[in-house]
Design an enzyme around this catalytic site. Sequence first.
Site, short mmCIF file in Angstrom:
data_model
loop_
_atom_site.label_atom_id
_atom_site.label_comp_id
_atom_site.label_asym_id
_atom_site.label_seq_id
_atom_site.Cartn_x
_atom_site.Cartn_y
_atom_site.Cartn_z
N LYS A 166 1.01 -1.37 -0.13
CA LYS A 166 -0.09 -0.03 0.02
C LYS A 166 0.92 1.29 -0.06
CE LYS A 166 -4.29 -1.61 1.65
NZ LYS A 166 -5.44 -1.63 2.79
N ARG A 170 -3.81 -10.16 4.80
CA ARG A 170 -4.38 -10.13 3.51
C ARG A 170 -3.41 -9.55 2.82
NH1 ARG A 170 -7.00 -6.50 0.18
NH2 ARG A 170 -8.87 -7.43 -1.03
#
Length: 271
Positions: free
Chosen positions: A214, A248
């Site tokens: 991210k 995740r």
Amino acid sequence: MWTLDEPPVMGILNVTPDSFYKGSRMQTETAIRERIETVLAEGGRMIDVGGYSSRPDAADVSAEEERRRLTPALKLLNTHYPDAAVSVDTFRSEIARWAVEEYGVAVVNDISGGMMDPLMFETVARLQVPYILMHTRGTPQTMRQMTDYADLMEEIMRYFAEKLRTLRLLGVNDVILDPGFGFAKTLEQNYELMRHLPAFAAFETPLLIGVSRKRMISGLLGVTARECLNGTTVLHTFALLNGAAILRVHDVKAAVEAVKITGKLKNRQPC
């Protein structure tokens, strides 16, 4: 089926054309099958299938389009990989119900915490499947403008306390919390949130961490998402040592290795 005796790794399977990390986009049946087999071969114990991109400024798509995108992957998983634990990444109650009832999906992963569909909590209660409750504000189209918090951690903790109470009153007891890294949070706020992960132990609820490749990594290091594996692993290690129960991820093998090594450290057993 998955358990939490050891933190399971959830492999991301995006059937969208515009997810933020190009390497996670799988749209042909061949690519979907290869991704499923890679996740399982590398030790992933869950597969999270998403048909609606939640990256900042992502285009909105209809429920019909989301269903169309999800169908090939869910059908393939249900038919050829029936033992794989599957979650559906959706904020729409109708998609959640369809995925569970038609394809046996085991978990509903809702990035909106029930805010984008007021029927989601009641739907999950009827379905009686585990529910991933994420913190965010606004929508993927507006969340970048919604990062003004008087007290970040206080507001997030209150958010979870209120929503957990509502869910439990409806009979939803299997809830997994996701702090929502990257959703309505600046780079600095993401790291403040990461430093305070131990606070979530107060909820006595499993904690899912989704930081894979991210912007909190690429923005800090000045690299692209493609160059974020090392930074991702550093954050995974920190998270596992501070309460994470599920990861995740895009890169399953590296995450599984982080789980094994941190597990050895925490158990303090001789090699």
